[in-house]
Design a protein around this motif. Structure first.
Motif, PDB file in Angstrom:
ATOM      1  N   ALA A  59       0.899  -1.109  -0.112  1.00 19.68           N
ATOM      2  CA  ALA A  59       0.105   0.064  -0.193  1.00 19.68           C
ATOM      3  C   ALA A  59       0.828   1.208  -0.170  1.00 19.68           C
ATOM      4  O   ALA A  59       0.642   2.263  -0.601  1.00 19.68           O
ATOM      5  N   CYS A  60       1.911   1.487   0.893  1.00 27.37           N
ATOM      6  CA  CYS A  60       2.811   2.430   0.789  1.00 27.37           C
ATOM      7  C   CYS A  60       3.762   2.666  -0.312  1.00 27.37           C
ATOM      8  O   CYS A  60       3.677   3.797  -0.902  1.00 27.37           O
ATOM      9  N   HIS A  61       4.245   1.612  -0.913  1.00 27.22           N
ATOM     10  CA  HIS A  61       5.246   1.754  -1.970  1.00 27.22           C
ATOM     11  C   HIS A  61       4.735   1.442  -3.643  1.00 27.22           C
ATOM     12  O   HIS A  61       5.322   1.803  -4.188  1.00 27.22           O
ATOM     13  N   ARG A  62       3.592   0.460  -3.603  1.00 27.53           N
ATOM     14  CA  ARG A  62       3.087   0.138  -4.955  1.00 27.53           C
ATOM     15  C   ARG A  62       1.445   0.237  -4.687  1.00 27.53           C
ATOM     16  O   ARG A  62       0.839  -0.410  -5.272  1.00 27.53           O
ATOM     17  N   GLY A  63       0.951   1.516  -4.415  1.00 26.22           N
ATOM     18  CA  GLY A  63      -0.363   1.548  -4.019  1.00 26.22           C
ATOM     19  C   GLY A  63      -1.136   1.340  -5.337  1.00 26.22           C
ATOM     20  O   GLY A  63      -2.350   1.055  -5.117  1.00 26.22           O
ATOM     21  N   GLU A  64      -0.766   1.756  -6.558  1.00 25.22           N
ATOM     22  CA  GLU A  64      -1.647   1.663  -7.852  1.00 25.22           C
ATOM     23  C   GLU A  64      -1.582  -0.032  -8.140  1.00 25.22           C
ATOM     24  O   GLU A  64      -2.621  -0.050  -9.026  1.00 25.22           O
ATOM     25  N   PRO A  84       5.070   7.051  -0.362  1.00 23.10           N
ATOM     26  CA  PRO A  84       5.052   7.791  -1.919  1.00 23.10           C
ATOM     27  C   PRO A  84       3.400   7.737  -2.483  1.00 23.10           C
ATOM     28  O   PRO A  84       3.039   8.234  -3.330  1.00 23.10           O
ATOM     29  N   SER A  85       2.840   6.525  -2.179  1.00 23.79           N
ATOM     30  CA  SER A  85       1.489   6.385  -2.723  1.00 23.79           C
ATOM     31  C   SER A  85       0.504   6.990  -2.243  1.00 23.79           C
ATOM     32  O   SER A  85       0.638   7.451  -1.098  1.00 23.79           O
ATOM     33  N   PRO A  86      -0.753   7.204  -2.791  1.00 21.19           N
ATOM     34  CA  PRO A  86      -1.791   7.949  -2.403  1.00 21.19           C
ATOM     35  C   PRO A  86      -2.386   7.231  -1.246  1.00 21.19           C
ATOM     36  O   PRO A  86      -2.448   6.010  -0.968  1.00 21.19           O
ATOM     37  N   VAL A  87      -3.207   7.794  -0.220  1.00 24.66           N
ATOM     38  CA  VAL A  87      -3.860   7.205   0.870  1.00 24.66           C
ATOM     39  C   VAL A  87      -4.618   6.141   0.300  1.00 24.66           C
ATOM     40  O   VAL A  87      -5.760   6.459  -0.578  1.00 24.66           O
ATOM     41  N   PRO A  88      -4.641   4.939   0.773  1.00 26.87           N
ATOM     42  CA  PRO A  88      -5.467   3.809   0.326  1.00 26.87           C
ATOM     43  C   PRO A  88      -6.757   3.697   0.864  1.00 26.87           C
ATOM     44  O   PRO A  88      -7.057   4.263   1.795  1.00 26.87           O
ATOM     45  N   ASP A  89      -7.588   2.564   0.374  1.00 29.57           N
ATOM     46  CA  ASP A  89      -8.734   2.389   1.248  1.00 29.57           C
ATOM     47  C   ASP A  89      -7.736   0.959   1.731  1.00 29.57           C
ATOM     48  O   ASP A  89      -7.621  -0.103   1.266  1.00 29.57           O
ATOM     49  N   LEU A  90      -7.857   1.067   3.176  1.00 27.23           N
ATOM     50  CA  LEU A  90      -7.314   0.058   4.108  1.00 27.23           C
ATOM     51  C   LEU A  90      -8.208  -0.440   5.147  1.00 27.23           C
ATOM     52  O   LEU A  90      -8.501   0.513   5.916  1.00 27.23           O
ATOM     53  N   TYR A  91      -8.214  -1.588   5.296  1.00 31.52           N
ATOM     54  CA  TYR A  91      -8.988  -2.238   6.533  1.00 31.52           C
ATOM     55  C   TYR A  91      -8.245  -3.305   7.131  1.00 31.52           C
ATOM     56  O   TYR A  91      -8.024  -4.274   6.711  1.00 31.52           O
ATOM     57  N   HIS A  92      -7.789  -2.928   8.248  1.00 33.25           N
ATOM     58  CA  HIS A  92      -6.894  -3.688   8.962  1.00 33.25           C
ATOM     59  C   HIS A  92      -7.624  -4.197  10.389  1.00 33.25           C
ATOM     60  O   HIS A  92      -8.532  -3.497  10.996  1.00 33.25           O
ATOM     61  N   VAL A  93      -7.201  -5.416  10.711  1.00 30.99           N
ATOM     62  CA  VAL A  93      -7.827  -6.427  11.664  1.00 30.99           C
ATOM     63  C   VAL A  93      -6.753  -6.484  12.731  1.00 30.99           C
ATOM     64  O   VAL A  93      -5.699  -7.278  12.226  1.00 30.99           O
ATOM     65  N   HIS A  94      -6.781  -6.579  14.120  1.00 30.26           N
ATOM     66  CA  HIS A  94      -5.949  -7.050  14.871  1.00 30.26           C
ATOM     67  C   HIS A  94      -6.578  -7.376  16.002  1.00 30.26           C
ATOM     68  O   HIS A  94      -7.428  -6.815  16.585  1.00 30.26           O
ATOM     69  N   GLY A  95      -5.881  -8.423  16.804  1.00 28.54           N
ATOM     70  CA  GLY A  95      -6.228  -8.586  18.190  1.00 28.54           C
ATOM     71  C   GLY A  95      -5.556  -7.981  19.346  1.00 28.54           C
ATOM     72  O   GLY A  95      -4.210  -8.072  19.242  1.00 28.54           O
ATOM     73  N   THR A  96      -6.284  -7.574  20.351  1.00 27.74           N
ATOM     74  CA  THR A  96      -5.596  -6.776  21.452  1.00 27.74           C
ATOM     75  C   THR A  96      -4.863  -7.771  22.321  1.00 27.74           C
ATOM     76  O   THR A  96      -3.937  -7.505  22.918  1.00 27.74           O
ATOM     77  N   GLU A  97      -4.997  -9.256  22.358  1.00 24.18           N
ATOM     78  CA  GLU A  97      -4.045 -10.111  22.913  1.00 24.18           C
ATOM     79  C   GLU A  97      -2.847 -10.593  22.183  1.00 24.18           C
ATOM     80  O   GLU A  97      -2.500 -12.093  22.523  1.00 24.18           O
ATOM     81  N   ASP A  98      -2.785 -10.146  20.908  1.00 24.14           N
ATOM     82  CA  ASP A  98      -1.970 -10.633  19.992  1.00 24.14           C
ATOM     83  C   ASP A  98      -0.465 -10.729  20.650  1.00 24.14           C
ATOM     84  O   ASP A  98       0.016  -9.512  21.147  1.00 24.14           O
ATOM     85  N   ARG A  99       0.126 -11.799  20.816  1.00 26.33           N
ATOM     86  CA  ARG A  99       1.724 -11.653  21.362  1.00 26.33           C
ATOM     87  C   ARG A  99       2.718 -12.131  20.296  1.00 26.33           C
ATOM     88  O   ARG A  99       3.719 -11.985  20.613  1.00 26.33           O
ATOM     89  N   THR A 100       2.293 -12.337  19.332  1.00 32.30           N
ATOM     90  CA  THR A 100       2.984 -12.878  18.091  1.00 32.30           C
ATOM     91  C   THR A 100       3.504 -11.334  17.421  1.00 32.30           C
ATOM     92  O   THR A 100       4.802 -10.926  16.928  1.00 32.30           O
ATOM     93  N   VAL A 101       2.593 -10.672  17.032  1.00 33.06           N
ATOM     94  CA  VAL A 101       2.674  -9.275  16.716  1.00 33.06           C
ATOM     95  C   VAL A 101       1.781  -8.433  17.487  1.00 33.06           C
ATOM     96  O   VAL A 101       0.651  -7.841  17.010  1.00 33.06           O
ATOM     97  N   PRO A 102       2.492  -7.831  18.608  1.00 30.85           N
ATOM     98  CA  PRO A 102       1.507  -7.245  19.495  1.00 30.85           C
ATOM     99  C   PRO A 102       1.145  -5.846  18.907  1.00 30.85           C
ATOM    100  O   PRO A 102       2.154  -5.105  17.887  1.00 30.85           O
ATOM    101  N   LEU A 103       0.221  -5.111  19.212  1.00 26.43           N
ATOM    102  CA  LEU A 103      -0.113  -3.842  18.953  1.00 26.43           C
ATOM    103  C   LEU A 103       0.775  -2.833  19.332  1.00 26.43           C
ATOM    104  O   LEU A 103       0.898  -1.982  18.651  1.00 26.43           O
ATOM    105  N   THR A 104       1.571  -2.993  20.462  1.00 23.43           N
ATOM    106  CA  THR A 104       2.577  -2.290  20.734  1.00 23.43           C
ATOM    107  C   THR A 104       3.837  -2.703  20.062  1.00 23.43           C
ATOM    108  O   THR A 104       5.145  -1.745  20.418  1.00 23.43           O
ATOM    109  N   GLY A 105       4.037  -3.670  19.360  1.00 22.06           N
ATOM    110  CA  GLY A 105       5.406  -3.912  18.755  1.00 22.06           C
ATOM    111  C   GLY A 105       6.309  -4.745  19.671  1.00 22.06           C
ATOM    112  O   GLY A 105       6.064  -4.943  20.727  1.00 22.06           O
ATOM    113  N   ARG A 106       7.321  -5.231  18.884  1.00 20.77           N
ATOM    114  CA  ARG A 106       8.215  -6.018  19.726  1.00 20.77           C
ATOM    115  C   ARG A 106       9.714  -6.241  18.964  1.00 20.77           C
ATOM    116  O   ARG A 106       9.503  -6.311  17.626  1.00 20.77           O
TER     117      ARG A 106
END
Length: 291
Positions: A155-160, A181-203
């Protein structure tokens, strides 16, 4: 406020890969070999597989969801999951499964740099437009975990290349881009608040790599769009709790659930329906704005 150009101008300016796919086992007259679920479609930089809805007449145009598997996954393994057959039938779309290099994806900040995956997806979309009949609408990139992170980077680098983006449980890795560099996309993100593999706060991942805070990833687009830099704080006990922001031509949506590192086909289906609806609104706005 940064906005994408209206839909008709976006489509006209896009690379040939911005598309609604019409997928045949083999398109007569172009010399392309048959490919699909059992036989991969091979391109110079890799390969992908395709599942079409049951009962499709091989003439009616289909929308397409390009889904990027998670770490150590594969297109072949993903296609064994009956959820993709159900999704293709339910939405009447083609499901396109690209093959990651050695089960992963390469993008800025990723642990591996096994191939130029931006070039791979350019090749993939180009091959689709050459190999199969194409309508230039309704092509969505979705992905899970490290596949979701690749989706953020596309979405960021090849949004077209795609009409919309639906990452699940994956965002930018550090360093988070200052701007895209790409225009703002239609982006629909889903994430779990208890995700420990890819936490919302990063790791951190070892000593060299670091998953970013998802809010920092979203803020890249919010700043570009001139939207408030905000992020949802909680998730409902059941279902999704969503924050939706609109620029007029683009949508940034983050939905949280109370679970961990997981994927549901229903979330991809929800994003697809939202994208189709939002593109229809774009077309209506374009018609109203036309001289």
């Amino acid at each position: 406020m940064a906005q994408r150009p209206p839909l008709l101008r976006r489509v006209a300016a896009a690379l040939p890969g911005l598309a609604l796919l019409l997928i045949f086992p083999a398109w007569p007259g172009n010399g392309a070999p048959s490919c699909g679920v059992d036989t991969p479609c091979r391109i110079a930089t890799g390969e992908y597989r395709i599942r079409v809805p049951e009962g499709w007449n091989e003439r009616t145009p289909l929308g397409a969801i390009v889904f990027l598997h998670g770490w150590r996954g594969s297109a072949r393994t993903e296609l064994r999951n009956p959820a993709w057959t159900q999704l293709a039938n339910q939405l009447n779309v083609a499901v396109v499964l690209p093959e990651g290099k050695d089960g992963t994806w390469s993008y800025p900040g990723a642990p591996d740099a096994l191939r130029d995956d931006f070039a791979f997806f350019e090749d993939l979309v180009s091959d689709l437009t050459r190999r199969f009949p194409i309508r230039r609408e309704h092509l969505m990139a979705a992905g899970f975990s490290i596949g979701g992170s690749m989706v953020w980077n596309l979405a960021c680098h090849r949004g077209e290349l795609f009409s919309g983006y639906a990452p699940v449980a994956g965002a930018f890795w550090e360093p988070v881009p200052e701007s895209c560099p790409s225009p703002v996309p239609d982006l629909y993100h889903v994430h779990g608040t208890e995700d420990r593999t890819v936490p919302l706060t990063g790791r951190p991942i070892g000593e060299r790599w670091h998953q970013s805070t998802v809010a920092d990833s979203l803020a890249v687009w919010q700043r570009k769009a001139g939207l408030p830099v905000v992020f949802p704080k909680t998730a409902p006990a059941q279902g999704l709790g969503c924050q939706r922001q609109e620029t007029g031509d683009a949508v940034l949506e983050v939905c949280l659930h109370a679970g961990g590192h997981s994927l549901r086909a229903a979330w991809i289906a929800r994003a697809w329906r939202a994208l189709v609806h939002d593109l229809q609104q774009d077309r209506q706005n374009d018609t109203q704005d036309a001289p």
